[in-house]
Motif scaffolding. Sequence first.
Motif, PDB file in Angstrom:
ATOM      1  N   PHE A 276       0.689  -1.220   0.013  1.00 45.22           N
ATOM      2  CA  PHE A 276       0.116   0.025   0.081  1.00 45.22           C
ATOM      3  C   PHE A 276       0.938   1.373   0.047  1.00 45.22           C
ATOM      4  CE2 PHE A 276       1.057   0.687   4.310  1.00 45.22           C
ATOM      5  CZ  PHE A 276       1.225  -0.282   4.877  1.00 45.22           C
ATOM      6  N   VAL A 277       2.195   1.206  -0.077  1.00 50.55           N
ATOM      7  CA  VAL A 277       3.135   2.447   0.078  1.00 50.55           C
ATOM      8  C   VAL A 277       3.382   2.906  -1.143  1.00 50.55           C
ATOM      9  CG1 VAL A 277       5.062   3.361   0.989  1.00 50.55           C
ATOM     10  CG2 VAL A 277       3.636   1.654   2.481  1.00 50.55           C
ATOM     11  N   LEU A 278       3.143   4.249  -1.571  1.00 53.30           N
ATOM     12  CA  LEU A 278       3.613   4.987  -2.711  1.00 53.30           C
ATOM     13  C   LEU A 278       4.687   5.805  -2.362  1.00 53.30           C
ATOM     14  CD1 LEU A 278       0.712   5.339  -4.734  1.00 53.30           C
ATOM     15  CD2 LEU A 278       2.494   4.131  -5.519  1.00 53.30           C
ATOM     16  N   LEU A 279       6.064   5.653  -2.722  1.00 53.97           N
ATOM     17  CA  LEU A 279       6.948   6.594  -2.566  1.00 53.97           C
ATOM     18  C   LEU A 279       7.474   7.707  -3.599  1.00 53.97           C
ATOM     19  CD1 LEU A 279       9.119   7.600  -0.439  1.00 53.97           C
ATOM     20  CD2 LEU A 279      10.731   5.772  -1.052  1.00 53.97           C
ATOM     21  N   GLU A 280       7.407   8.712  -3.649  1.00 53.10           N
ATOM     22  CA  GLU A 280       7.473   9.391  -5.065  1.00 53.10           C
ATOM     23  C   GLU A 280       9.244  10.036  -4.867  1.00 53.10           C
ATOM     24  OE1 GLU A 280       5.018  12.706  -5.009  1.00 53.10           O
ATOM     25  OE2 GLU A 280       3.516  11.654  -6.329  1.00 53.10           O
ATOM     26  N   THR A 281       9.632  10.532  -6.009  1.00 52.04           N
ATOM     27  CA  THR A 281      11.106  11.062  -5.744  1.00 52.04           C
ATOM     28  C   THR A 281      11.132  12.598  -5.078  1.00 52.04           C
ATOM     29  OG1 THR A 281      10.745  11.980  -7.909  1.00 52.04           O
ATOM     30  CG2 THR A 281      11.817   9.865  -7.939  1.00 52.04           C
ATOM     31  N   ASN A 282       9.934  13.023  -4.405  1.00 50.46           N
ATOM     32  CA  ASN A 282      10.135  14.168  -4.102  1.00 50.46           C
ATOM     33  C   ASN A 282      10.304  13.750  -2.252  1.00 50.46           C
ATOM     34  OD1 ASN A 282       7.541  13.529  -3.814  1.00 50.46           O
ATOM     35  ND2 ASN A 282       6.911  15.459  -4.728  1.00 50.46           N
TER      36      ASN A 282
ATOM     37  N   PHE B   8       9.037   6.262  11.132  1.00 49.22           N
ATOM     38  CA  PHE B   8      10.109   7.232  10.402  1.00 49.22           C
ATOM     39  C   PHE B   8       9.504   8.291   9.409  1.00 49.22           C
ATOM     40  CE2 PHE B   8       9.297   4.828   6.482  1.00 49.22           C
ATOM     41  CZ  PHE B   8       8.905   3.690   7.209  1.00 49.22           C
ATOM     42  N   VAL B   9       8.153   8.360   9.263  1.00 46.47           N
ATOM     43  CA  VAL B   9       7.742   9.361   8.316  1.00 46.47           C
ATOM     44  C   VAL B   9       7.038  10.425   9.067  1.00 46.47           C
ATOM     45  CG1 VAL B   9       6.125   9.714   6.431  1.00 46.47           C
ATOM     46  CG2 VAL B   9       7.445   7.667   6.679  1.00 46.47           C
ATOM     47  N   HIS B  10       7.173  11.691   8.368  1.00 44.82           N
ATOM     48  CA  HIS B  10       6.330  12.786   9.098  1.00 44.82           C
ATOM     49  C   HIS B  10       5.096  12.902   8.322  1.00 44.82           C
ATOM     50  CE1 HIS B  10       5.608  16.412  10.953  1.00 44.82           C
ATOM     51  NE2 HIS B  10       5.835  17.316   9.987  1.00 44.82           N
ATOM     52  N   LEU B  11       4.031  12.281   9.106  1.00 41.42           N
ATOM     53  CA  LEU B  11       2.990  12.079   8.449  1.00 41.42           C
ATOM     54  C   LEU B  11       2.188  13.754   8.527  1.00 41.42           C
ATOM     55  CD1 LEU B  11       1.728   8.808   9.940  1.00 41.42           C
ATOM     56  CD2 LEU B  11       2.295   9.390   7.627  1.00 41.42           C
ATOM     57  N   LYS B  12       1.526  14.124   7.482  1.00 47.67           N
ATOM     58  CA  LYS B  12       0.966  15.319   7.537  1.00 47.67           C
ATOM     59  C   LYS B  12      -0.391  15.303   7.234  1.00 47.67           C
ATOM     60  CE  LYS B  12       4.600  18.634   6.133  1.00 47.67           C
ATOM     61  NZ  LYS B  12       5.294  18.783   4.802  1.00 47.67           N
TER      62      LYS B  12
ATOM     63  N   THR C 214      11.590  13.182   5.976  1.00 45.43           N
ATOM     64  CA  THR C 214      12.512  14.182   6.161  1.00 45.43           C
ATOM     65  C   THR C 214      13.657  13.736   6.861  1.00 45.43           C
ATOM     66  OG1 THR C 214      11.673  14.770   8.328  1.00 45.43           O
ATOM     67  CG2 THR C 214      10.405  15.851   6.697  1.00 45.43           C
ATOM     68  N   ARG C 215      14.634  14.670   6.961  1.00 42.98           N
ATOM     69  CA  ARG C 215      15.721  14.424   7.965  1.00 42.98           C
ATOM     70  C   ARG C 215      15.654  14.045   9.216  1.00 42.98           C
ATOM     71  NH1 ARG C 215      19.903  17.434   9.969  1.00 42.98           N
ATOM     72  NH2 ARG C 215      21.858  16.617   9.924  1.00 42.98           N
ATOM     73  N   ASP C 216      14.685  14.956   9.831  1.00 47.60           N
ATOM     74  CA  ASP C 216      14.173  14.850  11.207  1.00 47.60           C
ATOM     75  C   ASP C 216      13.611  13.255  11.436  1.00 47.60           C
ATOM     76  OD1 ASP C 216      13.540  18.463  11.241  1.00 47.60           O
ATOM     77  OD2 ASP C 216      15.216  17.112  11.902  1.00 47.60           O
TER      78      ASP C 216
ATOM     79  N   GLN D 298      19.653   8.461   0.177  1.00 48.00           N
ATOM     80  CA  GLN D 298      19.684   9.554   1.133  1.00 48.00           C
ATOM     81  C   GLN D 298      19.208   8.960   2.522  1.00 48.00           C
ATOM     82  OE1 GLN D 298      20.752  12.417   2.008  1.00 48.00           O
ATOM     83  NE2 GLN D 298      19.638  13.791   0.468  1.00 48.00           N
ATOM     84  N   ILE D 299      18.327   8.041   2.750  1.00 51.68           N
ATOM     85  CA  ILE D 299      18.120   7.356   3.940  1.00 51.68           C
ATOM     86  C   ILE D 299      19.673   7.039   4.395  1.00 51.68           C
ATOM     87  CG2 ILE D 299      16.851   5.885   5.051  1.00 51.68           C
ATOM     88  CD1 ILE D 299      14.460   6.120   3.293  1.00 51.68           C
ATOM     89  N   LYS D 300      20.249   6.209   3.469  1.00 47.52           N
ATOM     90  CA  LYS D 300      21.575   5.639   3.862  1.00 47.52           C
ATOM     91  C   LYS D 300      22.308   6.789   4.452  1.00 47.52           C
ATOM     92  CE  LYS D 300      21.198   1.422   1.285  1.00 47.52           C
ATOM     93  NZ  LYS D 300      21.629   1.106  -0.205  1.00 47.52           N
ATOM     94  N   LEU D 301      22.550   7.943   3.717  1.00 46.18           N
ATOM     95  CA  LEU D 301      23.247   9.024   3.858  1.00 46.18           C
ATOM     96  C   LEU D 301      23.075   9.526   5.172  1.00 46.18           C
ATOM     97  CD1 LEU D 301      23.852  10.723   0.581  1.00 46.18           C
ATOM     98  CD2 LEU D 301      25.774   9.507   1.934  1.00 46.18           C
ATOM     99  N   TRP D 302      21.782   9.599   5.603  1.00 49.87           N
ATOM    100  CA  TRP D 302      21.420  10.344   6.960  1.00 49.87           C
ATOM    101  C   TRP D 302      21.914   9.273   8.032  1.00 49.87           C
ATOM    102  CZ3 TRP D 302      16.132  11.418   4.840  1.00 49.87           C
ATOM    103  CH2 TRP D 302      16.023  12.920   4.181  1.00 49.87           C
TER     104      TRP D 302
END
Lengths: 468, 288
Positions: free
Chosen positions: A313-319, A338-342, A354-356, A397-401
């Motif tokens: 059920f999860v869609l992840l976009e490049t933004n 791990f996701v900032h739900l809006k 997000t990074r946070d 990016q997740i690995k870089l964080w």
Amino acid sequence: MQQAFRSSVIEYLESLPEPVVSRLYQVPATCLAVFRLLPELGQYLVLSILFLNQPFKMADLPIKSTAKSRVALDLVRRRLRALSIIREHGGFAQIHKSFRRNFRIALTGGDTSRSFGVPSNSLDKSPVDSQFLAAHAKRHWESILHYMVGTDLSDVPNDGVLMLLRHAGLMEGKNLHSMSITQAGFQFLLQDVHTQLWALLLQYLSISQQLQMDPVDILHFIFMLGSMQLGQGYSLTDLSPTQTNMLEDLCDYGIVYKRSKSSRRFYPTPLAIMLTTDAGTLVSPSAAVDAANTAPDQKTELTSISDAAPAHFVLLETNYRVYAYTSSPLQIAILNLFVHLKSRFPNLVSGVITRDSVRSALAHGITAEQIILYLTVHAHPQMLRNDPVLPGTIADQIKLWQLEKERMTTTQGYLFKDFSGPREYEIAARYATEIGVLTWQNPKLRVFFVNEAGNSQVVDFINRRLKK
Amino acid sequence: ALLGIIIDVNGAQWARIRDQVDFRRIISSLLVFVNAHLALKESNKVLVVSCGPHKSKILYPASESTDSANIEADGQMYRPFQVVNQVIIDAMMNSLEESQSSSSNSVKFAGALSMALSYANKLSSHSIGHGGYQSRILAISVSEDEPSQYIACMNAMFTAQKLSIPVDVCKLNGNSVFLEQIADATSGTFLRPDHPSGILQYLMSVYSPNPSIRNYLALPSQSNVDFRASCFCHQKVVSIGYVCSVCLSVYCSVPSTQSCMVCGSKYDPEEIAKLFIKPQVIPIKKPK
């Protein structure tokens, strides 16, 4: 994820001593279950020698002589030897007698040990159907997960379950009713149901050895459950006392359903059926329900595969935006880690990575690989058409964080300074280097740093040599 | 993964090797082989097609969903195995009775192969995502080729090649060039067992590996396959012949209508005439 499941169960089996394993192979259902755990080449090996009656030469196998094949064969042979399925001496190998006999019985029928479960053909006064069993399993299993995540829930799991969680290191706390989740617990939450089930069962096995329950009996029962049919009631005859006790505990996890303590029959739930399944699409109890609801010999078997969509059920976009088509509070709670739900809609939850948000997950002990694995495993079928499934930028990016947290390494120790002359400094520094405890030095300032372990030696040396 | 089994039910041909192996033994060995395939992974599926002299029929999975309700659970066997075995046995006995009366020595193989391929295609298009759906087909045959089946067989063979579905062949009796070609083109295994009564061991050791581990194995294969084509007009085997330049169909002689029988394209009569010009014999000049 399948590799993880296989390796932990197989490791447990390999760790058992040979006589115990021999007892394990006396039952056809267990032989079948162990066979399913083997790697593919191992399965081929077992099949090709199963119906031979004498020892065979390893050289007779039609394995190619390329390096890759030889490496693969060696790996397989090691695993089969560790499980005591094959015994080798000279150039000959022999299959374990009980395993051979009982696996043949599994394939050809005639199992008198009732190891596949005794169906109770008497009429149940109030029969249960698969929907009920699925709902039952889902309720119990999710109550455990909810309890771990910390959402408020009216039905808290039983004491037995809580004890198991604490023993497994998934939660910690002195008081059984006010525990908090650990790092291992967070990692546990992100795994798929299969791995979670087996993790708990393996912990149960390790507790049982302390409680004087026979691990062989427990394994027999677990593998018997894995080979049962959904919707069919099984009677309690032919079960050993250990297994009957186990039944009560398994009721608490939602693996079987028993109407009351005195009931003489039990029903396996979808969670039980998937114990020996390897299907990678079963990532949540709801998916297991969907896949098990349509029995293999019905016409709708093909549509059931696409019905497993609720687990994807999860869609992840490049933004970095995440859209999750779910309304299950458990999945939303897990995503919240791990996701900032809006925003939240009746059938959709959306947010941003997000990074946070990732850093707070990392602070809880979740690794970047687990986040990426979770997103991959629960990816929407539309995402599955991409190759790779997740956009490379996000995964990187997740690995870089995560790497950002590792910019500094710290070592505890002692700094030596205020030497009276360069010669003293030289002697002390050289000694520290020779015994290998010198971590850093600055000759201009005449200071050096020694790690904690070697500190006492350097101090003794200086006292002896330099204070004279 | 899917295992498709095409079993030849030409009663007359099976009767010819009655002294070597009994048909019932073949069936029971086949059932153990099917169980072994289902034992490998929970998600494995099997398809059984019977291929007779006049028609082919899917035996398992049967179209009526009454099977599992009728078969009583007795706890003696792993239930999925029991259901599959019972259905196959019942259906097989029926189809063998039907084909007792015929006297031809060949079977309609192309139809059975097409049925198996379309089932495999249906399953693979329904499977979710990662990695393709692995299928393979095993054909157990005792019959000869039927020349009129050439085109249909070759078409089915190319389909299997496109879908990367290996077709293995276990030939217990008879010669069949088509089956040799099919096994070779789809990188399947072609075997003619010397001891048919030991068929279970052949099935287990040669025909059980999945395509993914066949890379590690050196399985027996046929090296000299007769690749000659058959002509489209008379179904004779030809090694030198005529080929239509539009649709590439093979003829042993120029069609009398001077146009291709398959695609209908007309040939230029002058060009055809040029094909039949006899070579000019130039008289040898006697040296003076």
